[in-house]
Design an enzyme around this catalytic site. Structure first.
Site, PDB file in Angstrom:
ATOM      1  N   SER A  22      35.485  38.037  31.306  1.00 56.04           N
ATOM      2  CA  SER A  22      36.014  39.181  32.060  1.00 56.04           C
ATOM      3  C   SER A  22      37.530  39.287  32.108  1.00 56.04           C
ATOM      4  CB  SER A  22      35.453  39.178  33.484  1.00 56.04           C
ATOM      5  OG  SER A  22      35.764  37.961  34.147  1.00 56.04           O
ATOM      6  N   ASP A 218      39.349  38.519  44.801  1.00 63.63           N
ATOM      7  CA  ASP A 218      38.147  37.717  44.544  1.00 63.63           C
ATOM      8  C   ASP A 218      38.485  36.297  44.082  1.00 63.63           C
ATOM      9  OD1 ASP A 218      39.041  38.114  41.942  1.00 63.63           O
ATOM     10  OD2 ASP A 218      37.300  39.304  41.310  1.00 63.63           O
ATOM     11  N   HIS A 221      39.736  37.051  39.180  1.00 60.33           N
ATOM     12  CA  HIS A 221      40.265  37.936  38.146  1.00 60.33           C
ATOM     13  C   HIS A 221      41.763  38.177  38.306  1.00 60.33           C
ATOM     14  CE1 HIS A 221      35.886  39.135  38.129  1.00 60.33           C
ATOM     15  NE2 HIS A 221      36.120  38.754  36.880  1.00 60.33           N
TER      16      HIS A 221
END
Length: 245
Positions: A22, A218, A221
Site C-alpha cells: 500500500s 493509522d 501509511h
C-alpha cells in the site's frame, strides 16, 4: 495525449516499475476510504514527459492516484511515483511508470507463479514490447510480513528470490532494484524486516530508508508530504547509482 501500446503511437523508452504494497500504491491524503484530492506541485502531471501504463496496458498521461485501476480494492491516494518521476525527468527524459503495487500483500504473494508476480511481469513485458527499457524496479513492501516471526525470518531469502526471478523472467540480469526499508508495521517484527531489507547484498540493489517519515493517523501509511519526500529519496538513489552520467 492518450495513446496506446497497441497502436504504437507512443511508447516511452525509459520505464520504471512501481511495486509492493500500500505505501507504494499510495495512501497519502486518504482518510476513511476517501482521498482528499490534494496533489502537491511535486506530483503534478507532465503531459509531454510522464506516462502511466493503465490496467488495460494503454499508455496515458500519468496523474495521481497512479494505482487507481491496479489496487482496486482500496482507496488510493498519493504515492511516491509521481514525485520520483518529476525528480528524474530532466535527466532521463520522457518516462513510463508501470504501477503494480497492491495493498496488504505479503512477500509470499509475490512468488513466481502467483497472480501478483505474474501480472507484474506481464505489465513490464508489455512496456518493453514497443521498445521500452526497464530502468529500475522500485519496491516498497514488508509491512504485511512484520506480523510473524516466521515471515520475518524468511523475508530476506524470499526477497532475494523475487529479485532473481524478475531479472530472469525479464532477461535483465542487472536490473536495478531500489527497495524501501519499511517505516511502519507490527512492532513485534518490524526491526527484523528492516534488518533483512538492509542486509540484502546483491549487485545493483540499493535501499532507501523510510523510517522517520511522517505517517497518517493509522500509524501505517505515509502522508502525502512523506510520499513526496520518499519519491525524491528514490530519485536521488536512482540518479546517484544507476542513471547515465
Amino acid at each position: 495525449m492518450d495513446s496506446t501500446l497497441e497502436n504504437g503511437a507512443y511508447s516511452p523508452k525509459n520505464v520504471f516499475i512501481l511495486s509492493g504494497q500500500s505505501n507504494m500504491a499510495g495512501r497519502g491524503g486518504v482518510e476513511k476510504h476517501h482521498w482528499d484530492g490534494i496533489v502537491p506541485i511535486e506530483c503534478s502531471p507532465d503531459a509531454s514527459r510522464i506516462f502511466r501504463l493503465s490496467a488495460h496496458l494503454h499508455y496515458e498521461v500519468a496523474r495521481e492516484p497512479l494505482h487507481r485501476d491496479i489496487d482496486t480494492k482500496k482507496t488510493c491516494g498519493v504515492g511516491p511515483g509521481m514525485s520520483f518521476a518529476n525528480a528524474v525527468k530532466d535527466r532521463v527524459g520522457a518516462l513510463g511508470l508501470v504501477p503494480c503495487a497492491v495493498g496488504g500483500t505479503a512477500i509470499k504473494e509475490w512468488a513466481r507463479g502467483e497472480h501478483l508476480y505474474e501480472n507484474m511481469v506481464k505489465r513490464a513485458r508489455a512496456a518493453m514490447h514497443r521498445g521500452g527499457e526497464i530502468k529500475a524496479l522500485l519496491w516498497y513492501q514488508g509491512e504485511s510480513d512484520a506480523v510473524s516471526q516466521h515471515c520475518a525470518e524468511t523475508y530476506k531469502a524470499n526477497m532475494e528470490k523475487l529479485i532473481h526471478n524478475v531479472r530472469a523472467d525479464l532477461h535483465l540480469p542487472s536490473l536495478p532494484i531500489i527497495q524501501v526499508a519499511i517505516a511502519s508495521g507490527d512492532e513485534r517484527c518490524i526491526e527484523k524486516i528492516r534488518e533483512a531489507q538492509k542486509a540484502i547484498d546483491l549487485p545493483n540493489v540499493v535501499c532507501v530508508d523510510a523510517m522517520g517519515l511522517q505517517l497518517e493517523g493509522d500509524n501505517l501509511h505515509l502522508t502525502t508530504e512523506a510520499q513526496v519526500k520518499l519519491g525524491q529519496m528514490l530519485a536521488d538513489a536512482y540518479l546517484t547509482h544507476f542513471a547515465p552520467q
